[in-house]
Design a protein around this motif. Structure first.
Motif, PDB file in Angstrom:
ATOM      1  N   ASP A  71       0.495   9.732  -5.327  1.00 57.06           N
ATOM      2  CA  ASP A  71       1.003  11.044  -4.921  1.00 57.06           C
ATOM      3  C   ASP A  71       1.885  11.662  -5.998  1.00 57.06           C
ATOM      4  N   ARG A 100       0.401   4.130  -2.834  1.00 52.08           N
ATOM      5  CA  ARG A 100       0.039   5.506  -2.497  1.00 52.08           C
ATOM      6  C   ARG A 100       1.075   6.481  -3.041  1.00 52.08           C
ATOM      7  N   LEU A 101       2.348   6.107  -2.991  1.00 52.27           N
ATOM      8  CA  LEU A 101       3.398   6.964  -3.550  1.00 52.27           C
ATOM      9  C   LEU A 101       3.169   7.218  -5.035  1.00 52.27           C
ATOM     10  N   ALA A 143       0.811  -1.216   0.000  1.00 59.16           N
ATOM     11  CA  ALA A 143       0.000   0.000   0.000  1.00 59.16           C
ATOM     12  C   ALA A 143       0.847   1.271   0.000  1.00 59.16           C
ATOM     13  N   GLU A 144       1.997   1.235   0.686  1.00 53.50           N
ATOM     14  CA  GLU A 144       2.822   2.448   0.771  1.00 53.50           C
ATOM     15  C   GLU A 144       3.303   2.892  -0.607  1.00 53.50           C
ATOM     16  N   LYS A 145       3.813   1.958  -1.407  1.00 47.61           N
ATOM     17  CA  LYS A 145       4.295   2.322  -2.736  1.00 47.61           C
ATOM     18  C   LYS A 145       3.134   2.646  -3.688  1.00 47.61           C
ATOM     19  N   ARG A 165      11.209  12.035  -2.916  1.00 42.68           N
ATOM     20  CA  ARG A 165      10.680  10.839  -2.246  1.00 42.68           C
ATOM     21  C   ARG A 165      10.211   9.749  -3.209  1.00 42.68           C
ATOM     22  N   TYR A 166      10.203  10.051  -4.508  1.00 45.32           N
ATOM     23  CA  TYR A 166       9.780   9.055  -5.485  1.00 45.32           C
ATOM     24  C   TYR A 166      10.957   8.345  -6.165  1.00 45.32           C
ATOM     25  N   LEU A 197      -6.296   3.466   0.177  1.00 50.08           N
ATOM     26  CA  LEU A 197      -5.210   4.427  -0.042  1.00 50.08           C
ATOM     27  C   LEU A 197      -5.630   5.863   0.242  1.00 50.08           C
TER      28      LEU A 197
END
Length: 507
Positions: free
Chosen positions: A100, A96-97, A92-94, A382-383, A150
């Motif tokens: 974003d 959402r990235l 889920a973290e990636k 951050r990407y 997300l």
């Protein structure tokens, strides 16, 4: 049903005058060489030039004549049904990235339009992925559950504003659309005013590595630099075997005028064949862009059939008054569907690549410009890990790697074994086909003046046999997606060398 235009021309390129730039005819030295004059290259050069970096932007043909000039120009983070898949593969973290990054790109475009006062028909729209069949409903439900997990602003609905029998749709709120060329031409103007150099008709051929890098152009000019950003759709310099890590797809677009008012929104079908719908302002009229009919390059049915299928769909949906435009685009998909943006390999930290956007180049191309400029300027982003070209996820990358390359092997063998009986003199005017010349496979096109253009159909990349694309009048490679003109000039990579021309005398 309205007749299709004879010319293949995107509305975007037909609707604005484009500046021209000279060919590079001398050796130069800059801080950064940016290769490719589409949204990725222009955004990268813009962000660097406005920070005082000496930039040279180099384009093999004309600016904005590649995929950027042939887009449907949706600026969105809704990239088909992707978020449930991203969660299952990356977590889920990636996932959402990824959302974003695309939303940051949209915000960047909006702020640039506002601050630079760019008249590019930028407008906020909701984006829909819809289905008209019960078979796709479970996929939409899973995608909506991914949105909820997300925290993506959206909705799950059982109808859409278009006159389609949609059974369900996932909506992503506050997305956008624009005229990509009027937007990017303003960035080009800023690059020039900031001292950046732009060159057209200057194909890059190689990179020499030493104390400094040097991009070598096809006409043997040198661009000495500290960084190279390869934004040429397919990397012209393939130090990371990218041809085996991506596959190419064609898709098609019609620009039509209709009797009914357009209800707003941007739409994509979850079902196959794909259908994409949006509107555009065109000289006081509303132009509806109908897209879809995806297939691997060089592997579709006769390509005019794809345009005809879109025309039939448009007539089912609207009262079509006129078909003003038709065009096609080529897109590259990576092994895991996330673009490759960053250092080309771990051993080449100052040679960067941006590729593999699938159908979503406006958001991903802008994100690439932001990430590449940050990497070159030594800024945190951050990407970086999300898009890293050196990443590898066993699921789905291993499966997709073997699937893609088995498909290549199949078409490599099939092309070599295909029987050919037609002769160049058999062709009608305006017709192209695989023919036999002196007992060997060749490709011929007879133009409207009756002149024959005959080429060797063996792709100069890895030796696959090309197929005729009658809708766009090109020779397309079914293995890695290279495309060539009727006279053999390279239109799309990974091939860098033209086809061998064959002299033909019908007497």
């Amino acid at each position: 049903m309205s007749s299709l235009p004879s010319a293949v021309e995107p509305y975007w390129r037909d609707s604005v005058p484009l500046p021209s730039f000279s060919t590079l005819d001398e050796d130069i030295s800059v801080d950064v060489a940016v290769i490719g004059g589409g949204i990725s290259g222009i955004t990268t050069a813009y962000l660097l030039a406005t920070q005082g970096v000496r930039v040279a932007l180099v384009e093999a043909d004309r600016l904005l004549n590649g995929t950027t000039g042939h887009t449907t120009a949706k600026i969105t983070a809704q990239h088909d049904l992707i978020y449930d898949e991203l969660i299952s593969h990356f977590g889920a973290e990636k996932a959402r990235l990824y959302y974003d990054a695309c939303m940051d790109a949209l915000r960047f475009i909006r702020l640039t339009v506002e601050s630079r006062e760019i008249d590019c028909d930028f407008g906020e729209q909701d984006a829909y992925v819809y289905t008209t069949s019960s078979s796709s409903l479970p996929k939409l439900v899973k995608e909506w559950e991914a949105y909820e997990r997300l925290g993506i602003e959206g909705a799950f609905v059982d109808s859409i504003p278009l006159p389609l029998p949609a059974t369900a749709a996932v909506v992503m709120k506050k997305q956008a659309q624009f005229h990509p060329l009027t937007y990017l031409l303003k960035l080009v103007e800023v690059i020039v005013n900031a001292g950046g150099a732009i060159y057209e008709h200057t194909p890059a051929a190689d990179i020499e590595q030493g104390k400094r890098l040097a991009v070598i152009t096809r006409n043997k000019r040198r661009i000495a630099c500290d960084h190279v950003a390869i934004c040429s759709h397919f990397p012209f310099y393939d130090g990371g075997f990218y041809f085996s890590r991506m596959y190419a797809e064609r898709s098609y677009v019609l620009g039509v005028t209709v009797a009914e008012p357009y209800p707003g929104g941007m739409y994509l079908s979850a079902d196959d064949p794909k259908r994409s719908i949006r509107s555009a302002a065109a000289n006081g009229e509303t132009l509806i862009l109908i897209g879809g009919e995806n297939h691997k390059t060089g592997q579709g049915v006769p390509t005019m059939h794809h345009y005809e299928a879109l025309s039939s769909f448009a007539s089912q949906l609207f009262t079509v008054k006129d078909i003003r435009y038709r065009w096609s685009a080529q897109d590259l998909t990576t092994l895991d569907k996330v673009p490759y943006i960053g250092p080309m390999t771990a051993d080449t930290p100052t040679i960067y690549v941006a590729t593999g956007y699938r159908k979503w180049g406006m958001a991903n191309g802008t994100a690439a410009g932001q990430l590449l400029s940050d990497l070159i300027l030594g800024r945190e982003n951050r990407y970086r890990d999300l898009y890293s070209p050196s990443r590898f996820y066993a699921d789905p990358s291993v499966k997709q790697f073997f699937t893609t390359n088995l498909d290549v092997a199949k078409h490599l063998l099939a092309g070599k074994m295909e029987p050919v009986s037609r002769r160049p003199q058999d062709l009608a005017r305006g017709e192209g086909a695989v023919v036999a010349v002196n007992g060997k496979r060749a490709g011929a096109y007879k133009d409207e003046a009756g002149m024959l253009h005959v080429v060797d159909t063996t792709c100069t990349h890895m030796g696959c046999e090309l197929e005729w694309n009658g809708g766009d009048r090109t020779w397309d490679c079914p293995c890695h997606g290279s495309r060539f003109s009727v006279d053999g000039a390279v239109i799309e990579g990974p091939a860098t060398r033209p086809l061998r021309r064959i002299e033909w005398d019908a007497t």
